[in-house]
Design an enzyme around this catalytic site. Structure first.
Site, PDB file in Angstrom:
ATOM      1  CE  LYS A 139     127.786  30.282  31.955  1.00  9.68           C
ATOM      2  NZ  LYS A 139     128.857  29.899  31.021  1.00  9.68           N
ATOM      3  N   GLY A 199     131.075  33.247  42.265  1.00  9.13           N
ATOM      4  CA  GLY A 199     130.064  32.681  43.164  1.00  9.13           C
ATOM      5  C   GLY A 199     129.340  33.775  43.944  1.00  9.13           C
ATOM      6  CB  ALA A 207     133.268  26.806  31.345  1.00  6.49           C
ATOM      7  CD  GLU A 208     133.448  31.520  29.643  1.00  7.48           C
ATOM      8  OE1 GLU A 208     132.316  31.131  30.007  1.00  7.48           O
ATOM      9  OE2 GLU A 208     134.252  32.104  30.393  1.00  7.48           O
ATOM     10  NE  ARG A 258     143.518  15.150  40.303  1.00 12.15           N
ATOM     11  CZ  ARG A 258     142.216  15.296  40.547  1.00 12.15           C
ATOM     12  NH1 ARG A 258     141.324  14.698  39.812  1.00 12.15           N
ATOM     13  NH2 ARG A 258     141.814  16.051  41.554  1.00 12.15           N
ATOM     14  NE  ARG A 266     131.348  17.622  42.307  1.00 14.45           N
ATOM     15  CZ  ARG A 266     132.572  18.032  42.653  1.00 14.45           C
ATOM     16  NH1 ARG A 266     133.516  17.145  42.898  1.00 14.45           N
ATOM     17  NH2 ARG A 266     132.864  19.301  42.723  1.00 14.45           N
ATOM     18  CB  CYS A 290     138.673  23.806  43.250  1.00 11.20           C
ATOM     19  SG  CYS A 290     137.567  22.430  43.063  1.00 11.20           S
ATOM     20  CD  GLU A 315     133.802  22.670  44.306  1.00 10.88           C
ATOM     21  OE1 GLU A 315     134.677  23.386  44.851  1.00 10.88           O
ATOM     22  OE2 GLU A 315     133.964  22.076  43.247  1.00 10.88           O
ATOM     23  CD  GLU A 342     141.735  28.147  43.615  1.00 14.33           C
ATOM     24  OE1 GLU A 342     140.983  29.114  43.381  1.00 14.33           O
ATOM     25  OE2 GLU A 342     141.340  26.975  43.652  1.00 14.33           O
ATOM     26  N   GLY A 385     132.980  27.174  40.550  1.00 14.26           N
ATOM     27  CA  GLY A 385     133.854  28.131  39.879  1.00 14.26           C
ATOM     28  C   GLY A 385     134.558  28.987  40.919  1.00 14.26           C
ATOM     29  CB  SER A 386     136.382  32.145  40.579  1.00 13.46           C
ATOM     30  OG  SER A 386     135.374  32.938  39.992  1.00 13.46           O
ATOM     31  CB  THR A 387     135.712  32.723  45.933  1.00 14.71           C
ATOM     32  OG1 THR A 387     136.221  31.429  46.265  1.00 14.71           O
ATOM     33  CG2 THR A 387     134.991  33.283  47.143  1.00 14.71           C
TER      34      THR A 387
END
Ligand code: ADP
Length: 513
Positions: A206, A267, A208-209, A312, A191, A318, A284, A414, A262-264
């Protein structure tokens, strides 16, 4: 295994969920054709090792499925340098040449969809049917942006002076650092990268691990498609190395832009890192989606939407609904039908089992968070109608809570898990006040058959995306993104490519015309 404390004042009715994760006892092995199972980093068109490797685990069984090169700041810097070098030639490719390469990449993803889906299922846990859906969704961004690449138009603007002409050119911003999460290990990359490459930017990804394998398979296919060396780089790393790699990607002066999903909280860290060199940023971040069911709604459609939106990826998206606001007149029918749908449709198990609909959560921490939210809600008076317990490992029973109030944790943060809390409301104003009482605003959903109400509520919801009588709204053609602390910018649609373009104003003077 942990159970939620029984409520003291409310009746606890826990109905059995179909399909315990007995499938966990069976053997599940990742069987993917060799070139797609890559475990090295991909820098400047070459597969690179690192001093050490980190394990990738199947979240359903905890078993190691691969060991992947643990890239550090040195590899990240090499990738940035390679991307910078490649940018000078990639931006000079014609739009059509870039389009053709993106299209080839799309075709290869489609050709290898089964193997790509297996990688997603084994590293992220989602059922194969959803993984196949993700591969199609992921590939659709390469297709869409291969088409958008050729539609990057500038403007010629009427000038106030007779001897001048005003042109607005669109140019690629440059090297872009792309940092992505584990819940859509493939689609969150394409995307961003589809748009970036279409615009003429080069990227360092990069992943996610937890989910580097999907990213590395994309690199293999980019290579096969003929994307030139240095245009698409992938530096996988462990959680331990993440801050140092992230620092290079967000502060190196050669990087012009960062794009993160990812998470706020993360971010905000990355935005601060990028501020020193004033990089462009797309973010995002987290959501807290309200799902509002009004009295006039078609209850069966609302139940179908709730099931799709909430369960889902076991609730790990998110845009999945986090708070279900249901009007008094329809509340009991909605809850009753929803409970039946949960019994009939949800099956816990390994994602590779054909009848699984609910895989594990990504790790034990994720399951603990859901358990904590359930215990908090129960201690404040919620009723557990379905599920409520953690199963083996990070499996969590799909859980239906009623009598939920806005002081409960699950209505304030969340969840990222299969917890469906229902809040009863009386008036439209009350629903809007609850829905908008959040510092994030990604997606929101409403079910109603009253056209005026649909317009009123859709316009009043403080979110970036609204599903009206529809719970699955993601598409390459739509503009994905949020308001408030859910992020900056949009992905997909005609807007997505703009995130990777600068406008250059060119004034042509001294013309004798
Ligand atoms: P989660 O907690 O669910 O893993 P995060 O927002 O922390 O969510 O992770 C999303 C992505 O951000 C992952 O690729 C993760 O490795 C990355 N990330 C987390 N912290 C940093 C950091 N300090 N620098 C760069 N990337 C980071």
């Amino acid at each position: 295994m942990s159970a939620v404390c029984a409520p003291t004042t409310r009746r606890l009715l826990r109905l059995a969920l179909a399909g315990p994760p007995a499938a966990m006892q069976r053997h599940h092995s990742l069987d993917v054709s060799a070139p797609l199972l890559r475990t090295q980093g991909y820098v400047d068109g070459r597969w690179v090792s690192a001093a050490s490797a980190f394990p990738v685990l199947d979240p359903a069984t905890g078993q190691e499925i691969a060991r992947v090169a643990d890239c550090g700041p040195a590899e990240a810097k090499r990738a940035v340098d390679a991307a910078y070098e490649a940018f000078h030639s990639w931006k000079r490719f014609t739009a059509k040449e870039r389009s053709v390469l993106l299209r080839k990449w799309f075709d290869l993803m489609t050709l290898h969809k089964e193997d790509l889906a297996k990688l997603i299922t084994f590293e992220c846990g989602k059922p194969m049917s959803e993984s196949l859906g993700e591969v199609a969704y992921s590939a659709s961004f390469l297709e869409w942006f291969s088409e958008e690449a050729r539609r990057v138009y500038g403007d010629i603007v009427p000038s106030p002076a007779r001897d001048r002409r005003i042109l607005l050119l669109k140019q690629p911003v440059g090297v872009s650092s792309i940092i992505t999460p584990w819940n859509f290990p493939s689609a969150m990359i394409t995307r961003k990268v589809g748009a970036a490459l279409a615009a003429g930017c080069t990227v360092v990804v990069k992943p996610a691990e937890d989910t580097p394998l999907s990213a590395l398979a994309l690199a293999e296919l980019a290579d096969q498609a003929g994307i030139p060396a240095g245009v698409f780089n992938v530096v996988p790393c462990s959680r331990e190395k993440t801050p140092s790699v992230g620092e290079v990607l967000c502060t190196d002066p050669l990087v012009a832009k960062i794009s993160f999903t990812g998470s706020t909280a993360t971010g905000k860290v990355l935005l601060k890192l990028a501020a020193d060199t004033v990089k462009k940023a797309s973010m995002e971040l987290g959501g807290h989606a309200p799902f509002i069911v009004f009295d006039s709604a078609d209850v069966d459609k609302a139940v179908g939407g709730a099931m799709a939106s909430k369960f889902r990826n076991s609730g790990q998206t998110c845009v999945c609904s986090n708070r279900f606001l249901v009007q008094s007149g329809i509340h009991d029918r909605f809850v009753e039908k929803l409970g039946r749908a949960m019994d009939a449709e949800l099956r816990l198990g390994h994602g590779s089992e054909p009848d699984t609909t609910q895989g594990p959560l990504i790790n034990a921490r994720a399951a603990e968070k859901v358990v904590h939210q359930i215990s908090d809600a129960v201690s404040r008076g919620a009723t557990v109608l379905k599920g409520g317990r953690r199963r083996d490992g990070s499996f969590m029973e799909p859980t239906l809570l009623t009598d939920v109030t806005t002081d409960m944790l699950c209505t304030r943060e969340e969840t990222f898990g299969p917890l469906l809390p229902v809040i009863r409301f009386d008036s439209e104003d009350e629903a809007l006040a609850i829905a908008n009482a959040s510092n994030v605003g990604l997606a929101g959903y409403l079910y109603s058959q009253d056209t005026s109400q649909i317009w009123r509520v859709a316009e009043a919801l403080e979110v970036g995306m609204v599903g009206v009588n529809e719970a699955l709204l993601s598409a390459a053609e739509g503009a994905f993104g949020g308001v408030k602390q859910s992020g900056l910018g949009r992905e997909g649609s005609k807007c997505g490519i703009e995130e990777y373009l600068e406008v250059k104003y060119m004034c042509l003077g001294g013309l004798q015309v």
